[in-house]
Design a protein around this motif. Sequence first.
Motif, PDB file in Angstrom:
ATOM      1  N   LEU A 158       6.393   6.920   4.335  1.00 60.53           N
ATOM      2  CA  LEU A 158       5.259   7.109   5.243  1.00 60.53           C
ATOM      3  C   LEU A 158       5.668   6.786   6.680  1.00 60.53           C
ATOM      4  CD1 LEU A 158       2.322   5.525   3.186  1.00 60.53           C
ATOM      5  CD2 LEU A 158       2.849   7.952   3.488  1.00 60.53           C
ATOM      6  N   PRO A 159       5.049   7.446   7.655  1.00 58.53           N
ATOM      7  CA  PRO A 159       5.396   7.196   9.076  1.00 58.53           C
ATOM      8  C   PRO A 159       5.180   5.748   9.523  1.00 58.53           C
ATOM      9  CG  PRO A 159       4.126   9.228   8.855  1.00 58.53           C
ATOM     10  CD  PRO A 159       4.099   8.566   7.507  1.00 58.53           C
ATOM     11  N   ILE A 160       4.295   4.994   8.847  1.00 59.25           N
ATOM     12  CA  ILE A 160       4.059   3.608   9.270  1.00 59.25           C
ATOM     13  C   ILE A 160       5.307   2.747   9.112  1.00 59.25           C
ATOM     14  CG2 ILE A 160       1.561   3.570   8.862  1.00 59.25           C
ATOM     15  CD1 ILE A 160       2.135   2.291   6.146  1.00 59.25           C
ATOM     16  N   PHE A 161       6.253   3.189   8.299  1.00 60.50           N
ATOM     17  CA  PHE A 161       7.479   2.416   8.113  1.00 60.50           C
ATOM     18  C   PHE A 161       8.541   2.771   9.147  1.00 60.50           C
ATOM     19  CE2 PHE A 161       5.511   2.370   3.882  1.00 60.50           C
ATOM     20  CZ  PHE A 161       5.563   1.014   3.594  1.00 60.50           C
ATOM     21  N   PHE A 217       1.272   1.180  -4.632  1.00 57.79           N
ATOM     22  CA  PHE A 217       1.712   0.439  -3.448  1.00 57.79           C
ATOM     23  C   PHE A 217       3.191   0.084  -3.554  1.00 57.79           C
ATOM     24  CE2 PHE A 217      -2.757   0.142  -2.595  1.00 57.79           C
ATOM     25  CZ  PHE A 217      -2.859  -0.070  -1.234  1.00 57.79           C
ATOM     26  N   ALA A 218       3.647  -0.307  -4.757  1.00 56.56           N
ATOM     27  CA  ALA A 218       5.059  -0.656  -4.933  1.00 56.56           C
ATOM     28  C   ALA A 218       5.950   0.556  -4.686  1.00 56.56           C
ATOM     29  CB  ALA A 218       5.281  -1.212  -6.339  1.00 56.56           C
ATOM     30  N   THR A 219       5.519   1.712  -5.156  1.00 56.14           N
ATOM     31  CA  THR A 219       6.302   2.938  -4.963  1.00 56.14           C
ATOM     32  C   THR A 219       6.380   3.321  -3.486  1.00 56.14           C
ATOM     33  OG1 THR A 219       5.635   3.751  -7.158  1.00 56.14           O
ATOM     34  CG2 THR A 219       6.485   5.373  -5.590  1.00 56.14           C
ATOM     35  N   VAL A 220       5.236   3.217  -2.789  1.00 49.43           N
ATOM     36  CA  VAL A 220       5.202   3.536  -1.355  1.00 49.43           C
ATOM     37  C   VAL A 220       6.142   2.618  -0.582  1.00 49.43           C
ATOM     38  CG1 VAL A 220       3.747   3.481   0.709  1.00 49.43           C
ATOM     39  CG2 VAL A 220       2.885   4.522  -1.398  1.00 49.43           C
ATOM     40  N   PHE A 221       6.113   1.321  -0.916  1.00 51.70           N
ATOM     41  CA  PHE A 221       6.953   0.361  -0.203  1.00 51.70           C
ATOM     42  C   PHE A 221       8.433   0.588  -0.507  1.00 51.70           C
ATOM     43  CE2 PHE A 221       8.434  -4.184   0.473  1.00 51.70           C
ATOM     44  CZ  PHE A 221       8.401  -4.082   1.850  1.00 51.70           C
TER      45      PHE A 221
END
Length: 223
Positions: free
Chosen positions: A54-57, A45-49
């Motif tokens: 991701l398109p959600i961002f 999760f930390a890496t994704v943030f």
Amino acid sequence: MSSSESSRFETSYNQDQRIEQHLMNEREMERAADRDLEEQRELTFATVFARKSLPIFNLPALRITKFTSSKIRFRFEPSKISDHVSKKVIFHCSMEYYKEYSRWHIKRDSFPVNYKPRIYQLFFDNNFFIIGDGNVVEVIFALDRILRDWTNREEEFRMEKFMRFQNGELEDLELDTDDEELFLDESQRIELHRKRTSILRRMLPPRDGKRQRRRRILEIESD
């Protein structure tokens, strides 16, 4: 106790100890595996943030402000995608992770109170009963669609309301502050407030002094 009985007792006791130790080892291994899994979840999760790939961002009206393995928080600003929804309207929403169920739960933290009844039903119409790590991104997209639907409805509502006002079907007092922000310029707002103040003053009951004087006048006229 005979030597044979003592030997059997000692054997049974040692076996119980081995079983207990084996169970303790298994539990420790399970706890270690759970810790490893949780550490991996936290890292993922930390890496994704951090990367925000991701398109959600990149959704135009939805901004994710927190994205961890235990909590996701975002806000949705309808005015980012519509010129006919007040900039004061901002929806805050969060998702919390419950380890005991390995599931996420949606929390609607601070939706503007005036809009809660209309928007809550949109959430109830969508069944978000089981949310795991595997579909959490899909659910965020679904929440974005729900709030976009609300934005479209609010836009239609505001435009239709102002058209009715322009056609003389609504009184000045039926416009609220959102309508003023969206459709009136500064001079029009000042004039509208002046009219409202004048109307409200006429609606106020007379003060006791004026009431007493009027009653005395009526008494004199009746004599």
